[in-house]
Design a protein around this motif. Structure first.
Motif, short mmCIF file in Angstrom:
data_model
loop_
_atom_site.label_atom_id
_atom_site.label_comp_id
_atom_site.label_asym_id
_atom_site.label_seq_id
_atom_site.Cartn_x
_atom_site.Cartn_y
_atom_site.Cartn_z
N SER A 130 41.34 42.19 31.01
CA SER A 130 41.86 40.84 31.29
C SER A 130 40.95 40.08 32.26
CB SER A 130 43.28 40.91 31.86
OG SER A 130 43.28 41.51 33.15
N TRP A 131 40.09 40.80 32.96
CA TRP A 131 39.17 40.16 33.90
C TRP A 131 37.90 39.66 33.22
CZ3 TRP A 131 39.71 39.06 39.06
CH2 TRP A 131 40.84 39.58 39.69
N ALA A 132 37.70 39.95 31.95
CA ALA A 132 36.42 39.64 31.29
C ALA A 132 35.99 38.18 31.42
CB ALA A 132 36.47 40.06 29.82
N PRO A 133 36.87 37.19 31.19
CA PRO A 133 36.43 35.79 31.34
C PRO A 133 35.97 35.48 32.76
CG PRO A 133 38.46 35.90 30.07
CD PRO A 133 38.24 37.27 30.65
N TRP A 134 36.68 35.97 33.76
CA TRP A 134 36.29 35.74 35.15
C TRP A 134 34.95 36.41 35.46
CZ3 TRP A 134 35.15 38.67 39.42
CH2 TRP A 134 35.11 38.00 40.65
N LEU A 135 34.79 37.65 35.00
CA LEU A 135 33.54 38.36 35.24
C LEU A 135 32.36 37.63 34.63
CD1 LEU A 135 34.91 41.94 34.49
CD2 LEU A 135 34.04 41.16 36.72
N GLY A 191 42.76 40.02 49.48
CA GLY A 191 43.41 39.83 48.20
C GLY A 191 42.62 39.03 47.19
N GLN A 192 41.46 38.52 47.58
CA GLN A 192 40.65 37.69 46.69
C GLN A 192 39.46 38.47 46.14
OE1 GLN A 192 41.67 34.52 45.76
NE2 GLN A 192 43.47 35.22 46.93
N PRO A 193 39.14 38.30 44.85
CA PRO A 193 37.99 39.01 44.29
C PRO A 193 36.69 38.50 44.92
CG PRO A 193 38.83 37.39 42.72
CD PRO A 193 39.80 37.44 43.86
N ALA A 194 35.87 39.43 45.41
CA ALA A 194 34.65 39.06 46.14
C ALA A 194 33.38 39.56 45.46
CB ALA A 194 34.72 39.61 47.57
N GLY A 195 33.51 40.42 44.48
CA GLY A 195 32.32 40.94 43.80
C GLY A 195 32.69 42.07 42.86
N PHE A 196 31.69 42.60 42.18
CA PHE A 196 31.94 43.65 41.20
C PHE A 196 30.64 44.38 40.85
CE2 PHE A 196 31.37 39.55 39.12
CZ PHE A 196 30.40 39.79 38.17
N HIS A 214 31.38 34.54 36.60
CA HIS A 214 30.83 34.74 37.94
C HIS A 214 29.61 35.64 37.97
CE1 HIS A 214 34.84 33.18 38.93
NE2 HIS A 214 34.27 32.77 40.05
N TYR A 215 29.18 36.14 36.81
CA TYR A 215 27.97 36.95 36.76
C TYR A 215 26.77 36.00 36.73
CZ TYR A 215 24.81 40.75 35.36
OH TYR A 215 23.79 41.67 35.29
N SER A 216 25.79 36.25 37.58
CA SER A 216 24.69 35.30 37.74
C SER A 216 23.65 35.38 36.63
CB SER A 216 24.00 35.51 39.09
OG SER A 216 23.53 36.84 39.22
N HIS A 217 23.82 36.32 35.68
CA HIS A 217 22.90 36.42 34.55
C HIS A 217 23.65 36.07 33.26
CE1 HIS A 217 19.79 38.33 37.00
NE2 HIS A 217 20.77 39.00 37.55
N ASP A 218 22.98 35.40 32.36
CA ASP A 218 23.57 35.06 31.06
C ASP A 218 23.41 36.29 30.16
OD1 ASP A 218 24.59 33.90 28.83
OD2 ASP A 218 22.83 32.66 28.40
N PHE A 219 24.42 37.14 30.14
CA PHE A 219 24.27 38.44 29.50
C PHE A 219 25.53 38.81 28.75
CE2 PHE A 219 23.66 42.95 29.04
CZ PHE A 219 22.29 43.12 28.98
N GLY A 220 25.60 38.42 27.50
CA GLY A 220 26.64 38.96 26.63
C GLY A 220 27.97 38.25 26.61
N GLU A 279 27.26 42.16 41.59
CA GLU A 279 27.39 40.74 41.95
C GLU A 279 28.35 40.60 43.12
OE1 GLU A 279 26.14 36.94 41.49
OE2 GLU A 279 25.75 38.33 39.84
N VAL A 280 27.90 39.93 44.17
CA VAL A 280 28.77 39.56 45.29
C VAL A 280 28.82 38.04 45.33
CG1 VAL A 280 29.17 39.67 47.77
CG2 VAL A 280 28.24 41.67 46.57
N LEU A 281 30.01 37.48 45.33
CA LEU A 281 30.15 36.03 45.33
C LEU A 281 29.55 35.44 46.60
CD1 LEU A 281 32.07 36.90 43.04
CD2 LEU A 281 33.62 35.08 43.78
N PRO A 282 28.95 34.24 46.50
CA PRO A 282 28.22 33.67 47.65
C PRO A 282 28.99 33.66 48.97
CG PRO A 282 27.81 32.37 45.69
CD PRO A 282 28.84 33.39 45.30
#
Length: 235
Positions: free
Chosen positions: A122-127, A156-161, A130-136, A174-177
């Motif tokens: 369910s996280w796929a659209p968010w991932l 409680g907030q997503p900060a990276g993955f 927020h991924y800095s590369h255009d990959f897939g 990826e870590v969000l700015p």
């Protein structure tokens, strides 16, 4: 089985450089096309890549076994980079260093003001957003979630993955700015290595040549870095 063992023995001559081939052998997704004194040629049914590790003087015969329609190729000696690129005519390329964790014990994960969670599809659209590369896109992230994507949350907030690419390498770090410079990238990398160990995988990653910050992180965590680069060719 004998051919599989020959392939593994040849690749273990340099287990860091050949970590990706050894991983697809371990998980059973590789068709071994050639395993002889001159090298090893695999086709990974998981990611679709043709993977070659061979002595430069023997490479012509190996390349003859790769179909002309190949659209994803990885070679482990820059001596045949130009030859492979001319043979397959693939327009995109990446030059990478291989890094592998050869230890058996999990790494300590420092305490921090947050938590780690496995993320589902369910996280796929968010991932993807927020991924800095255009990959897939989202479809790739759905498959990555099936393999295991670790999310880091702060207050409680997503900060990276971080996750695992199709062929098994640790990536998508990826870590969000807003959350950078807090050590979260290192925490995610440690967690990914530990998850790979827990699952019996080879913890390895590939770092694009020139990314000195990422190479420094791999070494800090005790990962061995290959003495030479490998290359990817993509359609």
């Amino acid at each position: 089985m004998e051919q599989m063992e020959r392939a593994r023995a040849w690749l273990e001559r340099d287990s860091v450089l050949h970590a990706n081939l050894l991983e697809v052998l371990r998980r059973g997704s590789a068709d071994v096309l050639i395993a002889e004194e001159g090298g090893v040629l695999l086709h990974d049914t998981g990611c679709g890549a043709w993977m070659l590790a061979a002595e430069p003087e023997a490479v012509e015969a190996f390349l003859d076994r790769v179909p002309a329609g190949c659209d994803l190729f990885v070679g482990h000696d820059m001596a045949y980079f130009d030859l492979a690129r001319a043979r397959f005519g693939l327009p995109e390329q990446e030059i990478c260093w291989s890094a592998a964790y050869l230890g058996k014990d999990p790494l300590p994960v420092p305490a921090f003001n947050g938590e780690l969670r496995l993320l589902d599809r369910s996280w796929a659209p968010w991932l993807s957003a927020h991924y800095s590369h255009d990959f897939g896109g989202p479809a790739y992230m759905e498959r990555a979630a099936d393999r295991g994507i670790i999310g880091v949350f702060v207050e409680g907030q997503p900060a990276g993955f971080v996750g695992f690419h199709d062929e098994g390498s640790i990536g998508m770090l990826e870590v969000l700015p807003a959350y950078r410079r807090r050590g979260l990238g290192e925490i995610l990398q440690r967690a990914a290595i530990n998850l790979a160990l827990e699952r019996g995988q080879i913890p390895f990653g590939q770092v694009i040549d020139g990314n000195e910050a990422s190479l420094a992180l791999q070494r800090k965590l005790g990962m061995s870095v290959s003495h030479t680069t490998l290359f990817w060719l993509m359609g």
